[in-house]
Design a protein around this motif. Structure first.
Motif, PDB file in Angstrom:
ATOM      1  N   VAL A  90       0.930  -1.233   0.003  1.00 52.10           N
ATOM      2  CA  VAL A  90       0.015   0.138  -0.197  1.00 52.10           C
ATOM      3  C   VAL A  90       0.890   1.346   0.012  1.00 52.10           C
ATOM      4  CG1 VAL A  90      -1.588   1.078   1.243  1.00 52.10           C
ATOM      5  CG2 VAL A  90      -2.164  -1.137   1.139  1.00 52.10           C
ATOM      6  N   GLY A  94       2.114   4.432  -3.365  1.00 52.57           N
ATOM      7  CA  GLY A  94       2.405   5.988  -3.286  1.00 52.57           C
ATOM      8  C   GLY A  94       3.707   6.468  -3.349  1.00 52.57           C
ATOM      9  N   TRP A 433      -1.719   7.671   0.348  1.00 58.49           N
ATOM     10  CA  TRP A 433      -1.006   6.115   0.343  1.00 58.49           C
ATOM     11  C   TRP A 433       0.150   5.658   1.284  1.00 58.49           C
ATOM     12  CZ3 TRP A 433      -3.518   2.551  -2.255  1.00 58.49           C
ATOM     13  CH2 TRP A 433      -4.660   2.703  -3.063  1.00 58.49           C
TER      14      TRP A 433
END
Length: 636
Positions: A90, A94, A433
């Motif tokens: 996760v 980002g 993120w």
């Protein structure tokens, strides 16, 4: 195959297959979503297998199956691997903006290898996962392959751990020679000295992967890889699997008189010395790397003193803590382009979500109550005290050092500084993120100490072995030491031991003791090969060529003439035989045939077909017979 067994196979095959596809096909925009979905499914499967405890086994070679088994220990570790992997991915969605297909694919394969390692019940399965994990770590550390230094760091990590990995092959040979087969659970029953050989091989391999002394230095270079790689490698995958393997084979260590104590002392020595190294570092990721080796030292100590439950609890809690700290360091590195403490001052104030989450993890790392590592460290130290007061004293010193380097990190990220937050590379933000998984990891870093506290600690000890009770007095002492040391670091700012800045010179020592002598030996052998072996081979080749030419000359002058002479003699004999056939044999055959023909004519003359001639012939024959009979009678 039952549903639970199918889930076990799918848990390792799914991320490996999807990861391989992503690494080969290298999609860009779809890579992160696909990886997240895959990791989420693997996490769900891991939770299911932890509840159902399946086992599968496939024939590999005679006497050695490829076996996976989710026992009580694996049931604790497998969900940790998949969950931490999910949060790291996760964050990566980002944080990683280039070559996303290759990155997420390698991360999934890395995670799958760690899952096979955690569930391996036989040496073939362990070796397979061990090798894949090492190779994937090399690719991930050197992910930015255009940078020679990063690739070199990955190569150092690979060669160092690969050298130690040879111990597993030694253990495999000892298991076969000892007559037990290759099931890990059967190794303590190996006959005679083969049990000791197997224990030695596994200990060396595990210490190499866990970055314990003297192999610790490879972790320093591994920091040149992407921060998400560092987060997974140092928390739930390769380094953690080294400590996990020692917990897995604790019965083998206990079956010898030396392996347990040796492992315990190596672990506590690493915890102390790498704690000093961490305290000396000037960069956040380098501090975290050294602290990883130090914290895994507690896990190795737990395996040596026989508290599998304490070691497993510390391993799980440390995974959440260290994943969070590395991801926070990666977020600040992306935002500011630096990880030096002098340039990170005040970053926790600028990004409070990241700062608070990292502070929770740092306080847990320090052993501050009631956060996770406070209880898990003490579970290990309690068992060490029952084994040896010296082990306990060294472990307590290592715990105090943990508080010291955690306090150093806290001081750096919270201290007000006029230069904090200077835009360095233009990417002066931390995305949602990147922040979201830090909050979830902070929750785990705060509460996972329950694994070492009643009643869960007792249940875990009953399931995997160890000591379930941690004395309240020792917990209180540990908590007080941690708080005092952290406050001292925040207020007094104790000087860092500069002599430990270079990781105790371990890499230089390895260069001097292993690398340079090996290269010198290789050069000597190369010169010997060039000046002795090559010349000997060339001389033999020249001699063979001369002999071939002499043989060809002899063939031309002697053999060919003899063959031609024999061929001429054979031709003359053939002609003579043909002449004899024409002149003698053919005439003899023709003469015999003529005589037979004339006899045939004579035999055919009486055959006239006239009855009276046949009667006349009969009378003649009878008359001749009568004459012969008469003559015979007179003479008789």
């Amino acid at each position: 195959m039952t549903g639970a067994q199918t889930a076990l196979v799918a848990m390792v095959v799914l991320p490996a297959t999807v990861g391989g596809a992503l690494a080969l096909l290298r999609p860009h925009r779809a890579a992160a979503p696909i990886a997240l979905v895959t990791s989420g499914l693997a996490t769900a499967l891991a939770l299911g297998t932890a509840l159902t405890r399946p086992a599968v086994s496939y024939p590999f070679i005679v006497g050695a199956d490829f076996a996976l088994d989710v026992d009580a220990l694996a049931a604790l570790i497998v969900p940790m691997i998949t969950t931490v992997t999910f949060f790291v991915l996760v964050f990566s969605a980002g944080n990683i903006r280039e070559s996303q297909g290759r990155f997420h694919g390698l991360m999934l394969i890395f995670s799958a290898a760690a899952l096979v390692t955690a569930t391996a019940a036989s040496i073939p399965a362990l070796l397979f996962a061990w090798e894949v994990m090492g190779a994937t770590s090399y690719a991930l550390i050197g992910f930015w392959w255009r940078d020679v230094d990063r690739v070199s760091a990955g190569l150092t990590a690979f060669v160092t751990t690969r050298t130690a990995d040879l111990g597993l092959y030694v253990a495999a040979g000892a298991a076969l020679a000892g007559g037990t087969g290759m099931a890990l659970a059967d190794l303590p029953a190996a006959q005679g000295s083969w049990r000791h050989v197997a224990a030695a091989g596994i200990v060396v391999a595990a210490l190499g992967k866990a970055a314990q002394l003297p192999f610790s230095f490879w972790l320093s270079g591994a920091m040149k890889g992407p921060s998400p790689v560092s987060a997974l490698l140092h928390s739930a995958a390769m380094v953690a699997m080294g400590g996990y393997l020692l917990l897995r084979v604790e019965p083998l260590l206990a079956s010898t008189a030396w392996a347990g104590p040796l492992t315990a002392w190596v672990g506590v020595s690493t915890a102390v010395l790498m704690g000093i190294v961490a305290l000396a570092q000037r960069e956040l990721k380098q501090l975290l790397a050294a602290s990883t080796a130090a914290q895994l030292g507690f896990v190795v100590l737990a395996a040596g003193v026989g508290t599998v439950s304490g070691g497993a609890a510390h391993l799980v809690a440390h995974a959440w803590v260290k994943a969070l700290l590395f991801l926070a360091a990666g977020a600040w590195l992306t935002a500011l382009g630096t990880e030096e403490f002098t340039k990170l001052r005040g970053v926790a104030r600028r990004w409070p979500v990241v700062g608070v989450a990292a502070s929770v993890a740092a306080l847990a790392l320090a052993g501050v109550a009631p956060l996770s590592l406070w209880a898990t460290k003490e579970a290990v130290l309690t068992a060490a005290l029952e084994t040896s007061p010296w082990l306990y004293a060294a472990g307590l010193l290592a715990a105090a050092l943990s508080a010291a380097y955690a306090g150093k990190a806290l001081w750096a990220i919270w201290r007000r500084d006029s230069h904090a937050g200077v835009r360095v590379d233009g990417a002066n933000e931390v995305s949602a993120w990147e922040q979201a998984p830090l909050v979830m990891l902070a929750l785990g870093a705060a509460v996972l100490g329950v694994l070492a506290l009643p009643p869960i600690g007792g249940l875990l000890a009953d399931a995997v072995g160890g000591r379930g009770e941690v004395p309240t007095v020792e917990l209180a002492v540990s908590a007080v030491i941690a708080v005092v040391v952290v406050l001292l670091m925040l207020r007094l700012r104790a000087p860092a031991p500069r002599w430990a800045l270079g990781w105790l010179g371990l890499e230089a020592a390895a260069q001097g003791v292993v690398v340079r002598p090996s290269l010198a030996l290789a050069r000597t052998l190369a010169r010997f090969d060039d000046h002795v072996l090559d010349r000997a081979v060339n001389a033999l080749a020249g001699t063979a060529l001369v002999l071939a030419r002499v043989a060809a000359r002899v063939d031309d002058l002697v053999v060919d003439r003899v063959v031609n002479a024999l061929a001429g003699a054979a031709l003359v004999l053939a002609r003579v035989a043909a002449r004899v056939d024409d002149v003698v044999v053919d005439r003899a055959v023709a003469s015999v045939a003529g005589r037979v023909r004339r006899l045939g004519h004579l035999a055919r003359a009486p055959q006239t077909g006239a009855i009276h001639q046949y009667f006349l012939q009969t009378v003649a024959v009878l008359a001749a017979g009568a004459v012969v009979w008469s003559v015979y009678s007179v003479m008789g």
